[in-house]
Write a protein that holds these residues in place. Structure first.
Motif, PDB file in Angstrom:
ATOM      1  N   ASN A 113       7.207   1.608   2.558  1.00 60.80           N
ATOM      2  CA  ASN A 113       7.133   0.623   1.474  1.00 60.80           C
ATOM      3  C   ASN A 113       5.736   0.010   1.483  1.00 60.80           C
ATOM      4  O   ASN A 113       5.326  -0.594   2.476  1.00 60.80           O
ATOM      5  CB  ASN A 113       8.202  -0.455   1.681  1.00 60.80           C
ATOM      6  N   LEU A 114       5.013   0.169   0.393  1.00 64.65           N
ATOM      7  CA  LEU A 114       3.642  -0.330   0.353  1.00 64.65           C
ATOM      8  C   LEU A 114       3.584  -1.851   0.394  1.00 64.65           C
ATOM      9  O   LEU A 114       2.573  -2.424   0.809  1.00 64.65           O
ATOM     10  CB  LEU A 114       2.938   0.176  -0.909  1.00 64.65           C
ATOM     11  N   GLY A 115       4.640  -2.504  -0.020  1.00 62.29           N
ATOM     12  CA  GLY A 115       4.682  -3.953   0.049  1.00 62.29           C
ATOM     13  C   GLY A 115       3.694  -4.620  -0.896  1.00 62.29           C
ATOM     14  O   GLY A 115       3.108  -3.992  -1.769  1.00 62.29           O
ATOM     15  N   LYS A 116       3.516  -5.913  -0.685  1.00 63.93           N
ATOM     16  CA  LYS A 116       2.598  -6.686  -1.513  1.00 63.93           C
ATOM     17  C   LYS A 116       1.211  -6.714  -0.886  1.00 63.93           C
ATOM     18  O   LYS A 116       1.049  -6.558   0.316  1.00 63.93           O
ATOM     19  CB  LYS A 116       3.117  -8.110  -1.694  1.00 63.93           C
ATOM     20  N   GLU A 117       0.229  -6.927  -1.732  1.00 62.19           N
ATOM     21  CA  GLU A 117      -1.158  -7.024  -1.258  1.00 62.19           C
ATOM     22  C   GLU A 117      -1.310  -8.278  -0.409  1.00 62.19           C
ATOM     23  O   GLU A 117      -0.921  -9.370  -0.820  1.00 62.19           O
ATOM     24  CB  GLU A 117      -2.111  -7.097  -2.449  1.00 62.19           C
ATOM     25  N   PRO A 118      -1.853  -8.165   0.814  1.00 62.04           N
ATOM     26  CA  PRO A 118      -2.097  -9.359   1.628  1.00 62.04           C
ATOM     27  C   PRO A 118      -3.054 -10.306   0.912  1.00 62.04           C
ATOM     28  O   PRO A 118      -3.952  -9.879   0.183  1.00 62.04           O
ATOM     29  CB  PRO A 118      -2.730  -8.788   2.906  1.00 62.04           C
TER      30      PRO A 118
END
Length: 208
Positions: A113-118
Motif C-alpha cells: 500500500n503506497l499510503g499517503k505522502e509524508p
C-alpha cells in the motif's frame, strides 16, 4: 531463461525475453541496484519485472543481471493501484543454476500500500511529472540510481486511468521498450523529439 511457472504461456515468455533484451547495455561503474519496470504484454496480462544486478554470473563474468517477471491480469494490476513498485514482496533475487528447469509455483501477493505522502519536503519534480503523464507526454529522468521514491510519490497523485496506461521503469539503461516514465543513468544516445519532459538527477524541494 531459467524457469517459469505452470501456465506462463510461450507468448508471455517471448515478451519477457524481448523486454529484457531491450533493457539496454549496462554502463561501466554502475553500483549494485534493483529496479522495476512494467508494461502490458497484451490484453490478457501486464508484465512487472524486477531487474537485479548479481555482480557476476555463474561463469564469473561481471555485470550480470537477473530478471524476475510477474504476469498479472489487467484487473489484478488495477486492483494493486497500477504501480509496479507495489509488487515488491513477490520478487526474489537468489537465482542460481540450480533453478534451471525447476518450475516455479504460481502464487499470490499482497501488494504494498503506497499510503499517503509524508508531510514535509516534497520533490519539486513531482508536479511536472504528474502533469506530463496526465497529458500523455513521456517523462525521462536522468539519475545515477533507481528513482523508486520519486516514482512512488508521482504515482500517489496520478489518476487511475493514467496509471493503468503508463509503461514505467524506475531505472533502465535505455528506452527501447518505449516507457512513458523512465529513469536513465545517462541520456546520451537516447532519441528525443522535443515533446518529452526531461528532468535532471538534482531534486528541488518545497514544503507541504
Amino acid at each position: 531463461m531459467l524457469t517459469a511457472s505452470e501456465g506462463c504461456t510461450p507468448a508471455w515468455r517471448d515478451a519477457m525475453k524481448r523486454a529484457c533484451g531491450r533493457f539496454g547495455e549496462r554502463p561501466s561503474r554502475v553500483d549494485p541496484f534493483q529496479s522495476v519496470f512494467a508494461m502490458p504484454v497484451d490484453r490478457s496480462a501486464w508484465m512487472i519485472v524486477q531487474v537485479d544486478s548479481l555482480g557476476c554470473d555463474d561463469q564469473g563474468r561481471p555485470g550480470a543481471l537477473a530478471f524476475h517477471a510477474l504476469f498479472v491480469s489487467p484487473w489484478s494490476y488495477r486492483r494493486a493501484g497500477a504501480c509496479p513498485l507495489a509488487f515488491a514482496p513477490a520478487f526474489r533475487n537468489d537465482w542460481t543454476a540450480a533453478d534451471q528447469n525447476t518450475p516455479l509455483p504460481r502464487g499470490r501477493v499482497k501488494p504494498v500500500n503506497l499510503g499517503k505522502e509524508p508531510s514535509g519536503e516534497v520533490d519539486a519534480r513531482i508536479a511536472p511529472i504528474v502533469d506530463a503523464l496526465s497529458r500523455r507526454r513521456r517523462v525521462v529522468v536522468q539519475s545515477e540510481r533507481p528513482v523508486d521514491t520519486l516514482m512512488t510519490s508521482a504515482w500517489r497523485r496520478l489518476s487511475g486511468g493514467t496509471k493503468r496506461r503508463t509503461r514505467a521503469a524506475s531505472w533502465a539503461f535505455g528506452n527501447a521498450n518505449e516507457f512513458d516514465f523512465v529513469a536513465l543513468p545517462r541520456l546520451g544516445g537516447l532519441t528525443l523529439d522535443g515533446s518529452e519532459l526531461v528532468l535532471t538527477a538534482e531534486s528541488a524541494t518545497s514544503r507541504i
